[in-house]
Motif scaffolding. Structure first.
Motif, PDB file in Angstrom:
ATOM      1  N   UNK A   1      16.698   0.817  24.516  1.00 23.22           N
ATOM      2  CA  UNK A   1      18.157   0.257  24.229  1.00 23.22           C
ATOM      3  C   UNK A   1      17.992  -0.146  22.616  1.00 23.22           C
ATOM      4  N   UNK A   2      19.481  -1.161  22.248  1.00 27.26           N
ATOM      5  CA  UNK A   2      19.396  -0.449  20.491  1.00 27.26           C
ATOM      6  C   UNK A   2      18.490  -1.994  20.217  1.00 27.26           C
ATOM      7  N   UNK A   3      17.996  -3.113  20.988  1.00 26.64           N
ATOM      8  CA  UNK A   3      17.202  -3.636  20.245  1.00 26.64           C
ATOM      9  C   UNK A   3      15.853  -3.748  20.088  1.00 26.64           C
ATOM     10  N   UNK A   4      15.402  -2.530  21.787  1.00 21.56           N
ATOM     11  CA  UNK A   4      13.944  -2.281  21.175  1.00 21.56           C
ATOM     12  C   UNK A   4      13.903  -0.959  19.799  1.00 21.56           C
ATOM     13  N   UNK A   5      15.112   0.088  20.217  1.00 16.80           N
ATOM     14  CA  UNK A   5      14.908   1.002  19.308  1.00 16.80           C
ATOM     15  C   UNK A   5      14.497   0.592  17.365  1.00 16.80           C
ATOM     16  N   UNK A   6      15.258  -0.689  17.512  1.00 13.24           N
ATOM     17  CA  UNK A   6      15.523  -1.096  15.874  1.00 13.24           C
ATOM     18  C   UNK A   6      13.833  -1.895  15.984  1.00 13.24           C
ATOM     19  N   UNK A   7      13.476  -2.604  16.980  1.00  9.77           N
ATOM     20  CA  UNK A   7      12.326  -2.584  16.693  1.00  9.77           C
ATOM     21  C   UNK A   7      11.187  -2.046  16.747  1.00  9.77           C
ATOM     22  N   UNK A   8      11.047  -0.673  17.652  1.00 10.05           N
ATOM     23  CA  UNK A   8      10.365   0.589  17.340  1.00 10.05           C
ATOM     24  C   UNK A   8      10.014   1.034  15.779  1.00 10.05           C
ATOM     25  N   UNK A   9      12.141   1.083  14.660  1.00  7.97           N
ATOM     26  CA  UNK A   9      11.343   1.113  14.043  1.00  7.97           C
ATOM     27  C   UNK A   9      11.356   0.150  13.292  1.00  7.97           C
ATOM     28  N   UNK A  10      11.447  -1.119  13.423  1.00 11.53           N
ATOM     29  CA  UNK A  10      10.448  -1.856  12.662  1.00 11.53           C
ATOM     30  C   UNK A  10       9.002  -1.546  12.507  1.00 11.53           C
ATOM     31  N   UNK A  11       8.940  -1.877  13.512  1.00 12.28           N
ATOM     32  CA  UNK A  11       7.218  -1.012  13.701  1.00 12.28           C
ATOM     33  C   UNK A  11       6.577  -0.330  12.941  1.00 12.28           C
ATOM     34  N   UNK A  12       7.647   0.939  12.909  1.00 10.06           N
ATOM     35  CA  UNK A  12       6.700   2.273  12.598  1.00 10.06           C
ATOM     36  C   UNK A  12       6.611   2.044  10.889  1.00 10.06           C
ATOM     37  N   UNK A  13       6.928   0.615  10.394  1.00 15.95           N
ATOM     38  CA  UNK A  13       7.034   0.277   8.979  1.00 15.95           C
ATOM     39  C   UNK A  13       5.489  -0.090   8.545  1.00 15.95           C
ATOM     40  N   UNK A  14       4.613  -0.685   9.395  1.00 22.52           N
ATOM     41  CA  UNK A  14       3.435  -0.876   9.588  1.00 22.52           C
ATOM     42  C   UNK A  14       2.495  -0.217   9.185  1.00 22.52           C
ATOM     43  N   UNK A  15       2.231  -0.238   7.609  1.00 24.96           N
ATOM     44  CA  UNK A  15       1.001   0.795   7.451  1.00 24.96           C
ATOM     45  C   UNK A  15      -0.100  -0.251   6.433  1.00 24.96           C
ATOM     46  N   UNK A  16      -1.031   0.755   6.064  1.00 20.37           N
ATOM     47  CA  UNK A  16      -1.889   0.436   5.132  1.00 20.37           C
ATOM     48  C   UNK A  16      -1.404  -0.116   4.020  1.00 20.37           C
ATOM     49  N   UNK A  17      -0.557  -0.003   3.678  1.00 22.63           N
ATOM     50  CA  UNK A  17       0.708  -0.869   2.039  1.00 22.63           C
ATOM     51  C   UNK A  17       1.178  -1.881   2.196  1.00 22.63           C
ATOM     52  N   UNK A  18       1.128  -2.092   4.021  1.00 22.71           N
ATOM     53  CA  UNK A  18       2.399  -2.966   3.868  1.00 22.71           C
ATOM     54  C   UNK A  18       0.983  -4.485   4.279  1.00 22.71           C
ATOM     55  N   UNK A  19       1.558  -5.626   2.860  1.00 20.69           N
ATOM     56  CA  UNK A  19       0.786  -6.402   2.619  1.00 20.69           C
ATOM     57  C   UNK A  19      -0.143  -7.760   4.275  1.00 20.69           C
ATOM     58  N   UNK A  20      -1.024  -7.567   4.901  1.00 22.62           N
ATOM     59  CA  UNK A  20      -1.439  -8.068   5.802  1.00 22.62           C
ATOM     60  C   UNK A  20      -0.182  -9.586   6.326  1.00 22.62           C
ATOM     61  N   UNK A  21      -0.121  -9.503   5.459  1.00 25.28           N
ATOM     62  CA  UNK A  21       1.364 -11.151   5.967  1.00 25.28           C
ATOM     63  C   UNK A  21       2.491  -9.885   6.691  1.00 25.28           C
ATOM     64  N   UNK A  22       2.942  -9.373   6.207  1.00 19.15           N
ATOM     65  CA  UNK A  22       3.813  -8.769   6.291  1.00 19.15           C
ATOM     66  C   UNK A  22       3.702  -8.084   8.191  1.00 19.15           C
ATOM     67  N   UNK A  23       3.189  -7.380   7.960  1.00 17.84           N
ATOM     68  CA  UNK A  23       2.801  -6.242   8.705  1.00 17.84           C
ATOM     69  C   UNK A  23       2.177  -7.017  10.357  1.00 17.84           C
ATOM     70  N   UNK A  24       1.732  -8.039  10.104  1.00 14.19           N
ATOM     71  CA  UNK A  24       1.500  -8.756  10.951  1.00 14.19           C
ATOM     72  C   UNK A  24       3.153  -9.730  11.467  1.00 14.19           C
ATOM     73  N   UNK A  25       3.827 -10.250  10.348  1.00 16.89           N
ATOM     74  CA  UNK A  25       5.253 -10.641  10.855  1.00 16.89           C
ATOM     75  C   UNK A  25       5.760  -9.635  11.869  1.00 16.89           C
ATOM     76  N   UNK A  26       5.651  -8.508  11.423  1.00 18.86           N
ATOM     77  CA  UNK A  26       6.243  -7.354  12.186  1.00 18.86           C
ATOM     78  C   UNK A  26       5.803  -7.315  13.320  1.00 18.86           C
ATOM     79  N   UNK A  27       4.601  -7.241  13.346  1.00 16.97           N
ATOM     80  CA  UNK A  27       3.922  -7.099  15.161  1.00 16.97           C
ATOM     81  C   UNK A  27       4.353  -8.296  16.249  1.00 16.97           C
ATOM     82  N   UNK A  28       4.300  -9.735  15.692  1.00 22.03           N
ATOM     83  CA  UNK A  28       4.955 -10.414  15.941  1.00 22.03           C
ATOM     84  C   UNK A  28       6.653 -11.099  16.131  1.00 22.03           C
ATOM     85  N   UNK A  29       7.111  -9.916  15.941  1.00 19.48           N
ATOM     86  CA  UNK A  29       8.451 -10.314  15.465  1.00 19.48           C
ATOM     87  C   UNK A  29       9.522  -8.601  16.051  1.00 19.48           C
TER      88      UNK A  29
END
Length: 149
Positions: free
Chosen positions: A7-35
């Motif tokens: 779905x469009x919502x799931x695609x948007x969430x997957x795209x955001x999830x792919x931004x999680x990486x070692x360079x992303x601050x932990x707080x932001x990475x957790x926020x992305x996962x929790x979203x």
């Protein structure tokens, strides 16, 4: 292998999830996962988060540190875990105990109670703290409902 139609919502969430990486601050990475609320997005976010070097020590530091927002976000993550890794159990119980001292209608107390679930087998020491939250709630069920809102 068949292509997966998201779905469009799931695609948007997957795209955001792919931004999680070692360079992303932990707080932001957790926020992305929790979203993430869609199953595919949650799996991608979890996989990406697990690739971070020193993840457990960073989560341990967040639970033990002075940053209340980082501690709360980490407890939100713990609340979603089926099993909490051993090195995080002690600091999580300590962070939960601290939050359980807040007014019982606080959203932070709700996060603490939810984080207790995956720790339940080893959280018997917190039973008194949870009872204290219950004791501080209004006695009249109608008042209790109003206080929680």
């Amino acid at each position: 292998m068949q292509p997966v139609n998201l779905s469009e919502q799931e695609s948007a969430q997957v795209r955001r999830a792919t931004t999680i990486g070692p360079e992303l601050p932990l707080q932001q990475a957790l926020d992305h996962l929790l979203a993430c609320t869609q199953p595919a997005a949650v799996r991608v976010a979890q996989t990406r988060l697990q690739t971070r070097p020193n993840l457990l020590s960073d989560l341990h530091a967040a639970l033990s540190g002075a940053d209340a927002a980082a501690r709360l976000t980490t407890l939100q993550l713990i609340a979603r875990m089926p099993l909490v890794p051993g090195p995080l159990r002690g600091p999580a119980r300590h962070a939960i105990r601290t939050l359980l001292r807040l007014p019982p209608t606080s959203d932070d107390v709700l996060v603490a109670l939810m984080a207790l679930h995956p720790l339940a087998a080893g959280a018997a020491a917190l039973r008194g703290d949870v009872q204290s939250v219950v004791n501080r709630l209004p006695k009249d069920p109608a008042d209790r409902t109003q206080a929680v809102r």
